[in-house]
Write an enzyme that holds these catalytic residues in place. Sequence first.
Site, PDB file in Angstrom:
ATOM      1  N   TRP A   7     -58.400 104.640 -38.686  1.00 61.11           N
ATOM      2  CA  TRP A   7     -59.391 105.177 -37.759  1.00 61.11           C
ATOM      3  C   TRP A   7     -60.010 103.948 -37.123  1.00 61.11           C
ATOM      4  CZ3 TRP A   7     -64.750 104.882 -37.097  1.00 61.11           C
ATOM      5  CH2 TRP A   7     -65.287 105.806 -36.196  1.00 61.11           C
ATOM      6  N   CYS A  23     -60.612 104.203 -42.825  1.00 58.48           N
ATOM      7  CA  CYS A  23     -59.171 104.336 -42.866  1.00 58.48           C
ATOM      8  C   CYS A  23     -58.784 104.726 -44.286  1.00 58.48           C
ATOM      9  CB  CYS A  23     -58.542 103.004 -42.505  1.00 58.48           C
ATOM     10  SG  CYS A  23     -59.260 102.332 -41.011  1.00 58.48           S
ATOM     11  N   ARG A  66     -58.639 110.673 -43.412  1.00 57.03           N
ATOM     12  CA  ARG A  66     -59.525 109.522 -43.226  1.00 57.03           C
ATOM     13  C   ARG A  66     -59.317 108.836 -41.876  1.00 57.03           C
ATOM     14  NH1 ARG A  66     -61.636 108.158 -48.231  1.00 57.03           N
ATOM     15  NH2 ARG A  66     -62.262 106.135 -47.434  1.00 57.03           N
ATOM     16  N   LYS A  76     -61.847 112.891 -40.994  1.00 51.45           N
ATOM     17  CA  LYS A  76     -62.470 113.858 -41.910  1.00 51.45           C
ATOM     18  C   LYS A  76     -63.543 113.203 -42.759  1.00 51.45           C
ATOM     19  CE  LYS A  76     -62.768 117.906 -43.876  1.00 51.45           C
ATOM     20  NZ  LYS A  76     -63.554 118.875 -43.068  1.00 51.45           N
ATOM     21  N   GLU A 127     -66.823 118.901 -30.715  1.00 56.57           N
ATOM     22  CA  GLU A 127     -65.781 118.141 -31.414  1.00 56.57           C
ATOM     23  C   GLU A 127     -64.396 118.756 -31.252  1.00 56.57           C
ATOM     24  OE1 GLU A 127     -66.142 117.626 -35.668  1.00 56.57           O
ATOM     25  OE2 GLU A 127     -66.971 119.626 -35.932  1.00 56.57           O
ATOM     26  N   LYS A 179     -69.609 122.111 -33.082  1.00 58.10           N
ATOM     27  CA  LYS A 179     -68.215 122.576 -33.196  1.00 58.10           C
ATOM     28  C   LYS A 179     -67.540 122.591 -31.821  1.00 58.10           C
ATOM     29  CE  LYS A 179     -67.505 123.111 -37.443  1.00 58.10           C
ATOM     30  NZ  LYS A 179     -68.288 121.889 -37.582  1.00 58.10           N
ATOM     31  N   GLU A 184     -75.013 123.787 -34.966  1.00 53.52           N
ATOM     32  CA  GLU A 184     -73.651 123.784 -35.502  1.00 53.52           C
ATOM     33  C   GLU A 184     -72.671 124.319 -34.459  1.00 53.52           C
ATOM     34  OE1 GLU A 184     -72.203 122.368 -37.702  1.00 53.52           O
ATOM     35  OE2 GLU A 184     -70.467 123.492 -38.378  1.00 53.52           O
ATOM     36  N   HIS A 223     -90.103 123.409 -22.285  1.00 53.39           N
ATOM     37  CA  HIS A 223     -90.733 122.082 -22.309  1.00 53.39           C
ATOM     38  C   HIS A 223     -89.830 121.016 -21.687  1.00 53.39           C
ATOM     39  CE1 HIS A 223     -94.117 123.573 -24.593  1.00 53.39           C
ATOM     40  NE2 HIS A 223     -93.260 124.208 -25.381  1.00 53.39           N
ATOM     41  N   ASN A 255     -59.902  99.107 -45.419  1.00 58.13           N
ATOM     42  CA  ASN A 255     -60.778 100.172 -44.947  1.00 58.13           C
ATOM     43  C   ASN A 255     -62.189  99.611 -44.951  1.00 58.13           C
ATOM     44  OD1 ASN A 255     -62.199 102.605 -44.570  1.00 58.13           O
ATOM     45  ND2 ASN A 255     -62.244 102.967 -46.780  1.00 58.13           N
ATOM     46  N   GLY A 256     -62.926  99.760 -43.838  1.00 62.86           N
ATOM     47  CA  GLY A 256     -64.290  99.246 -43.776  1.00 62.86           C
ATOM     48  C   GLY A 256     -64.471  98.363 -42.567  1.00 62.86           C
TER      49      GLY A 256
HETATM   50  O1  M6R Z   1     -67.969 114.700 -45.823  1.00 62.69           O
HETATM   51  P1  M6R Z   1     -69.307 114.904 -45.209  1.00 62.69           P
HETATM   52  O2  M6R Z   1     -69.821 116.285 -45.352  1.00 62.69           O
HETATM   53  O3  M6R Z   1     -70.325 113.893 -45.670  1.00 62.69           O
HETATM   54  O4  M6R Z   1     -69.092 114.670 -43.641  1.00 62.69           O
HETATM   55  C1  M6R Z   1     -70.179 114.675 -42.766  1.00 62.69           C
HETATM   56  C2  M6R Z   1     -69.723 114.749 -41.332  1.00 62.69           C
HETATM   57  O5  M6R Z   1     -68.922 113.652 -41.014  1.00 62.69           O
HETATM   58  C3  M6R Z   1     -68.952 116.039 -41.042  1.00 62.69           C
HETATM   59  O6  M6R Z   1     -69.714 117.167 -41.336  1.00 62.69           O
HETATM   60  C4  M6R Z   1     -68.562 116.094 -39.544  1.00 62.69           C
HETATM   61  O7  M6R Z   1     -69.716 116.210 -38.757  1.00 62.69           O
HETATM   62  C5  M6R Z   1     -67.591 117.233 -39.265  1.00 62.69           C
HETATM   63  N1  M6R Z   1     -66.561 116.775 -38.392  1.00 62.69           N
HETATM   64  C6  M6R Z   1     -68.225 118.388 -38.580  1.00 62.69           C
HETATM   65  O8  M6R Z   1     -67.329 119.425 -38.332  1.00 62.69           O
END
Ligand code: M6R
Length: 610
Positions: A74, A2, A27, A605, A485, A482, A478, A501, A99-100
């Site tokens: 969050w 958070c 966050r 994020k 998410e 993408k 990737e 396999h 936060n935590g």
């Molecule tokens: O800030 P960071 O690069 O350490 O974050 C890592 C992941 O949380 C981040 O790449 C996440 O997977 C993204 N949502 C991907 O688009």
Amino acid sequence: MCGIIGTIGYPDAADALLQGLRRLEYRGYDSAGIALQKDAGFAVRRAVGKLNALAGVMHESPLHGTTGIGHTRWATHGEVNLANAHPMMSGDRVAVVHNGIIENHRILRDTLTAKGYQFQSQTDTEVLAHLFADALDHAPSLMAATEVVIAQIEGAYAFAVMAADYPDQLAIARQASPLAIGLSDDAMFVGSDAIAMGDVTQRVMFLKDGDYGVLSRQDVAIKDAKGQIANRDVTIVAANPGLVTKEGYHHFMEKEIHEQPDTVMHTLGAFTDADGAFALPQEVNFADMTGLAYLAAGTSYIAGLIGRYWMEELADLPVVTEIASEFRYRHPSYRQISLAMGISQSGESLDTLMALRYMADKGVDTAALVNVETSTMAREASGYLLTRAGPEIGVASTKSYMAQLTVLLVLATVAGHQRGILSDKRRLEIEQMLARVPRLIGEAMAATSAIKQIVPRLAQARSCLYLGRGTLYPVAMEGALKLKELSYIHAEAYASGEMKHGPIALIEDGLPVVALLTDDEHLLKSISNVLEAKARGADVIIIATESAAQKARDEIGGLNGNIITVPDCDALIAPMVLSLPIQCLAYMTAVHKGTDVDQPRNLAKSVTVE
Ligand code: M6R
């Protein structure tokens, strides 16, 4: 993960807190809330959903005061609802933002319940509020109460606490979650990061793990984990550029995709000397290294996988690229690892930070490749390298990933040259190749017209496969990440050669299979794998460089509009160029489905919990 913010003494505290929360929304954005000191208690406003919901509540029912705390959540413990939105209260005596994760919250909850405290939420944070109320009954000061509380809690935390008994103070503490103090002439601030306080001050004090203390309007009293008075340096952070806007784009993600040519240029600029040769801002001796570890999460992990291919090919230096959350718990063998590098956009992902700390504890040199210079990883690692992506607001990483790839290719090239694997000529070729990437990815954006035709079909899919070989296997990962998410469509990536396999059993009529191709040594084998999928009814979508696409048309046939092409390029940089259409495909599919592109459900994020 958070975001927390607080102030003492700011004339319009409600406004400062709301602006701070806007900067912290990356966050988490499940709910938000603000509490201000009022008379002998607090005035509180909370709302479920994005920060605009809280702004609406505060517009309807404004808060006035000079001291308060705020939170954007969050969810970890407890569903997303108003009762679980912070600040958490203990009656009208204590208000807490946290936060935590308080790991021993169940035991503490039972103990506090037995003492008569009534819980209003399902959160772990509420135990903090009642623990403070309990401690304040006996402790002679807010500092002493804080000591009593932190002696009882386990886990990761950064918190700010207001106590009605001490209206001119805020209690704060951090353990594994970031916290910074902002100083100005008339007021004091606390926030999850310096950016949160960017509107109001540039003078920032970063706390260390185990630090706790008490803030008043003009004073900071901090103690370290051993209870000794601690003096933390005041850092002048860069002037705040102001809130980033979409500048006419529909979404931050769209804007950030378009910023990638600039991102690569800026990042390259910082890793290039006056003669145009790659140069690292800090001396790194690759020649004597026996091994490297790239530690990261999510998209940064995927960048690290591509970086591994590059480092091993160009520098003959063994690399392990590890998911940070797994790494330290599997007791890895580290003796051959000369340098552990955390790769992280935010520089705050707790999993990556912990993995780096694990390696530092083992005596391994650490470095951080981050996009935020003031981040915890940059401050804690022995050295850091900065990507120049600028603020990335969309939760889905795009330009920061591209910047990471840029640096990872520079590192592999510098290492290869230092280690005598790359000749001067080959090094120059790679430098020239990377200099062409901004233009190539700019041109790759033209592929959107082909993508448009595919999107309506993909948006209908419940599941989807991505295939690639070599460096295009991580790019396939990737692509799948993408799509998942952003558009909530189940997607998995496989190394093309691995399909037979087992995963090929998944293929049924109409299953979308996105295959990535470039004109490399794998091309014919990759095309065979696509044919195998097509023969079983897959709805094949090819994303390829021009010449690879031509070969695919010749060999496969019947692909009609299902080919997305990007300009031809050397296979070494193909993962960068082919990343553009996979980002656009996911973005446009999400837009078509109407999902929240910049703030997809359940995500944040910066992930600062384990
Ligand atoms: O800030 P960071 O690069 O350490 O974050 C890592 C992941 O949380 C981040 O790449 C996440 O997977 C993204 N949502 C991907 O688009």
